[in-house]
Write an enzyme that holds these catalytic residues in place. Structure first.
Site, PDB file in Angstrom:
ATOM      1  N   HIS A  82     -25.075  -0.917   3.376  1.00 44.49           N
ATOM      2  CA  HIS A  82     -23.954   0.676   2.847  1.00 44.49           C
ATOM      3  C   HIS A  82     -22.858   0.489   1.784  1.00 44.49           C
ATOM      4  O   HIS A  82     -22.523  -0.943   1.807  1.00 44.49           O
ATOM      5  CB  HIS A  82     -23.430   0.428   4.246  1.00 44.49           C
ATOM      6  CG  HIS A  82     -22.350   2.480   3.670  1.00 44.49           C
ATOM      7  ND1 HIS A  82     -21.761   2.445   2.592  1.00 44.49           N
ATOM      8  CD2 HIS A  82     -23.316   3.486   4.250  1.00 44.49           C
ATOM      9  CE1 HIS A  82     -21.199   3.613   2.432  1.00 44.49           C
ATOM     10  NE2 HIS A  82     -22.405   4.263   2.978  1.00 44.49           N
ATOM     11  N   PRO A 169      -9.972 -10.885  -5.480  1.00 42.48           N
ATOM     12  CA  PRO A 169     -11.239 -11.868  -5.491  1.00 42.48           C
ATOM     13  C   PRO A 169     -11.454 -11.708  -4.101  1.00 42.48           C
ATOM     14  O   PRO A 169     -13.132 -11.803  -4.559  1.00 42.48           O
ATOM     15  CB  PRO A 169     -10.304 -12.883  -6.011  1.00 42.48           C
ATOM     16  CG  PRO A 169      -8.558 -13.131  -6.347  1.00 42.48           C
ATOM     17  CD  PRO A 169      -8.684 -11.063  -6.302  1.00 42.48           C
TER      18      PRO A 169
END
Length: 298
Positions: A82, A169
């Site tokens: 997905h 991050p």
């Protein structure tokens, strides 16, 4: 009448049970919020949670869910079928009872700012909360996924609404918004050729000239060796479930492929299911408000 708001967040984890349970427990930790359902898909590597309650409590549960997801999920090592752009990928608010859409919009914006301020998580506002027309569609925001998002947010038209032109991050970015009820409806085909599912998805989705209020893509279910047409039904009043199923069945036949099953992820309005039952049973002059026992009891 007490207000009720629903929240249906998606997180980018569908395999590690301990992480999924930690996120579920974060929702359960908020008094006055009921975790109705949560389900996971290993191929998608994604889980969907559904909870509801008083609006302020639901907003708090959404924040705690996001915090748990950021703590446990690192998209730098994440893989799944997905599309995804965040550890917690999307957080939608849906008005259920005693409140207007605009109240959900207000709470979504407040949550977006809090996610940015407290979790250092950049946020896009989408659907009814969108700050610009091109940001309304979640698929448009998510295009490029986590791997391309750091470069995408440097473009002026794709600066996040909160958090600056950067990504977290390990947790990426998140879309937060308010919308009408959506049905996650998947159709499985008896072929391992995902290109067939992708071609069918292009035919049925609205953005390619297909059915109104339908979003779709083709994905591969590795554990079953089946291709799937993964669908978001954004407004079942405009396009009912049975119409999508029959069009997929019709298009699949061109390739000698058959539908082997369907699934609904999370919850669905009862009306959408009754519409399909009425169609396949060929009921004449059926009145679901009068003739469905549960509707009479409610």
């Amino acid at each position: 009448m007490a207000q009720l708001m629903e929240c249906i967040p998606n997180i980018s984890e569908g395999r590690r049970t301990e992480v999924i349970e930690a996120v579920a427990n974060a929702v359960r930790s908020v008094p006055g919020v009921t975790l109705i359902d949560y389900s996971s898909d290993a191929s998608h590597n994604r889980s969907v949670f559904t909870f509801l309650g008083e609006p302020d409590s639901v907003a708090e549960a959404a924040f705690r869910l996001a915090r748990a997801a950021v703590e446990h999920i690192d998209l730098r090592v994440h893989q799944g079928e997905h599309p995804r752009m965040g550890a917690v990928d999307v957080i939608p608010f849906v008005p259920v009872r005693g409140m207007e859409m605009e109240e959900c919009v207000t709470r979504s914006k407040a949550l977006g700012k809090r996610l940015s301020d407290e979790l250092d998580l950049p946020v896009f506002l989408y659907e009814e909360s969108a700050s610009a027309p091109h940001r309304k569609n979640l698929a448009a925001i998510r295009k490029g996924q986590f791997e391309g998002m750091a470069e995408k947010v440097l473009q002026a038209e794709w600066h996040p609404d909160f958090g600056g032109n950067r990504i977290h991050p390990s947790a990426g970015v998140v879309a937060v918004g308010a919308r009408q009820p959506l049905i996650a409806f998947n159709i499985n085909l008896d072929t391992p050729d995902v290109s067939i599912a992708s071609r069918i998805a292009k035919i049925i989705r609205e953005s390619s000239g297909g059915l109104k209020a339908v979003k779709a893509l083709g994905v591969m279910l590795e554990e079953r060796n089946l291709a799937q047409v993964s669908i978001n039904m954004c407004d079942f009043h405009q396009t009912p479930l049975y119409r999508v199923l029959e069009l997929v069945r019709f298009e699949a036949a061109r390739y000698g492929v058959h539908v082997v099953g369907t699934e609904i992820i999370g919850l669905s309005p009862m009306e959408a299911l009754i519409d399909s039952a009425s169609y396949y049973l060929q009921l004449e002059a059926f009145d679901q408000k009068r003739q469905v026992l549960e509707n009479q009891l409610l």
